[in-house]
Design a protein around this motif. Structure first.
Motif, PDB file in Angstrom:
ATOM      1  N   GLN A  39       0.851  -1.186   0.000  1.00  0.00           N
ATOM      2  CA  GLN A  39       0.000   0.000   0.000  1.00  0.00           C
ATOM      3  C   GLN A  39       0.880   1.227   0.000  1.00  0.00           C
ATOM      4  O   GLN A  39       1.608   1.477   0.977  1.00  0.00           O
ATOM      5  CB  GLN A  39      -0.932  -0.010   1.208  1.00  0.00           C
ATOM      6  CG  GLN A  39      -1.951   1.115   1.197  1.00  0.00           C
ATOM      7  CD  GLN A  39      -3.021   0.924   2.249  1.00  0.00           C
ATOM      8  OE1 GLN A  39      -2.824   0.229   3.241  1.00  0.00           O
ATOM      9  NE2 GLN A  39      -4.175   1.528   2.035  1.00  0.00           N
ATOM     10  N   LYS A  43      -3.065   5.338  -1.348  1.00  0.00           N
ATOM     11  CA  LYS A  43      -3.636   4.362  -2.281  1.00  0.00           C
ATOM     12  C   LYS A  43      -4.141   3.135  -1.531  1.00  0.00           C
ATOM     13  O   LYS A  43      -3.857   2.942  -0.350  1.00  0.00           O
ATOM     14  CB  LYS A  43      -2.574   3.957  -3.304  1.00  0.00           C
ATOM     15  CG  LYS A  43      -2.112   5.109  -4.192  1.00  0.00           C
ATOM     16  CD  LYS A  43      -1.239   4.629  -5.321  1.00  0.00           C
ATOM     17  CE  LYS A  43      -0.853   5.770  -6.250  1.00  0.00           C
ATOM     18  NZ  LYS A  43      -0.008   5.300  -7.388  1.00  0.00           N
ATOM     19  N   GLY A  44      -4.886   2.304  -2.233  1.00  0.00           N
ATOM     20  CA  GLY A  44      -5.416   1.086  -1.651  1.00  0.00           C
ATOM     21  C   GLY A  44      -4.405  -0.042  -1.666  1.00  0.00           C
ATOM     22  O   GLY A  44      -3.292   0.097  -2.199  1.00  0.00           O
ATOM     23  N   LEU A  45      -4.775  -1.173  -1.077  1.00  0.00           N
ATOM     24  CA  LEU A  45      -3.896  -2.341  -1.028  1.00  0.00           C
ATOM     25  C   LEU A  45      -3.796  -2.957  -2.421  1.00  0.00           C
ATOM     26  O   LEU A  45      -4.807  -3.272  -3.042  1.00  0.00           O
ATOM     27  CB  LEU A  45      -4.449  -3.351  -0.023  1.00  0.00           C
ATOM     28  CG  LEU A  45      -3.631  -4.622   0.185  1.00  0.00           C
ATOM     29  CD1 LEU A  45      -2.242  -4.308   0.732  1.00  0.00           C
ATOM     30  CD2 LEU A  45      -4.371  -5.567   1.134  1.00  0.00           C
ATOM     31  N   GLU A  46      -2.572  -3.133  -2.868  1.00  0.00           N
ATOM     32  CA  GLU A  46      -2.295  -3.703  -4.193  1.00  0.00           C
ATOM     33  C   GLU A  46      -1.649  -5.073  -4.030  1.00  0.00           C
ATOM     34  O   GLU A  46      -0.618  -5.194  -3.364  1.00  0.00           O
ATOM     35  CB  GLU A  46      -1.337  -2.781  -4.962  1.00  0.00           C
ATOM     36  CG  GLU A  46      -0.858  -3.332  -6.291  1.00  0.00           C
ATOM     37  CD  GLU A  46       0.339  -2.580  -6.856  1.00  0.00           C
ATOM     38  OE1 GLU A  46       0.619  -2.752  -8.065  1.00  0.00           O
ATOM     39  OE2 GLU A  46       1.008  -1.846  -6.113  1.00  0.00           O
ATOM     40  N   ALA A  92       6.334   1.647  -0.353  1.00  0.00           N
ATOM     41  CA  ALA A  92       5.015   1.265   0.153  1.00  0.00           C
ATOM     42  C   ALA A  92       5.176   0.510   1.459  1.00  0.00           C
ATOM     43  O   ALA A  92       6.285   0.100   1.828  1.00  0.00           O
ATOM     44  CB  ALA A  92       4.280   0.386  -0.864  1.00  0.00           C
TER      45      ALA A  92
END
Length: 128
Positions: A39, A43-46, A92
């Motif tokens: 993350q 932003k969101g969890l990738e 991240a």
């Protein structure tokens, strides 16, 4: 109680390497597909990489293919992520996750909603 503890993050220079680890407890590690996600700020969890319970198959997001390697040691109940050729875009918080239903297909692996446990993460910062 499932417990996932990530470690190995830190500050690295572009082009450098890191090895992340995830120590698992509280469940039969060798029965579950596992993945790494990340993350970035805002932003969101990738999802970035997944591995089957027996380690025979691995899957990667296109953005990391060829640079990241996921592996596991079922005897030690530990998941690894080797990151090479680091880029600033890799900055991240990195998490390991346990798939909800044992093993996954290549499509299921990419869906972060299908994981029932994530660790607290380890920070990777790539900067010169």
């Amino acid at each position: 109680q499932v417990h996932l503890v990530e470690s190995g993050g830190g500050l690295a220079q572009p082009g450098g390497s890191l090895r992340l680890s995830c120590a698992a407890s509280g469940f039969t590690f060798s029965n579950y597909g596992m993945s790494w996600g990340r993350q970035a700020p805002g932003k969101g969890l990738e999802w970035v990489a997944g591995i089957l319970s027996d380690g025979t198959s691995t899957y990667y997001a296109d953005s990391v293919k060829g640079r990241f390697t996921i592996s596991r040691d079922n005897a030690e109940k530990t998941l690894y992520l080797d990151i090479n050729s680091l880029k600033p875009a890799d900055t991240a918080l990195y998490f390991c996750g346990k798939f909800r239903w044992g093993d996954f297909t290549s499509v299921q692996a990419m869906d972060v909603a299908l994981y029932d446990n994530w660790g607290r993460g380890t920070q990777v910062t790539v900067s010169s």
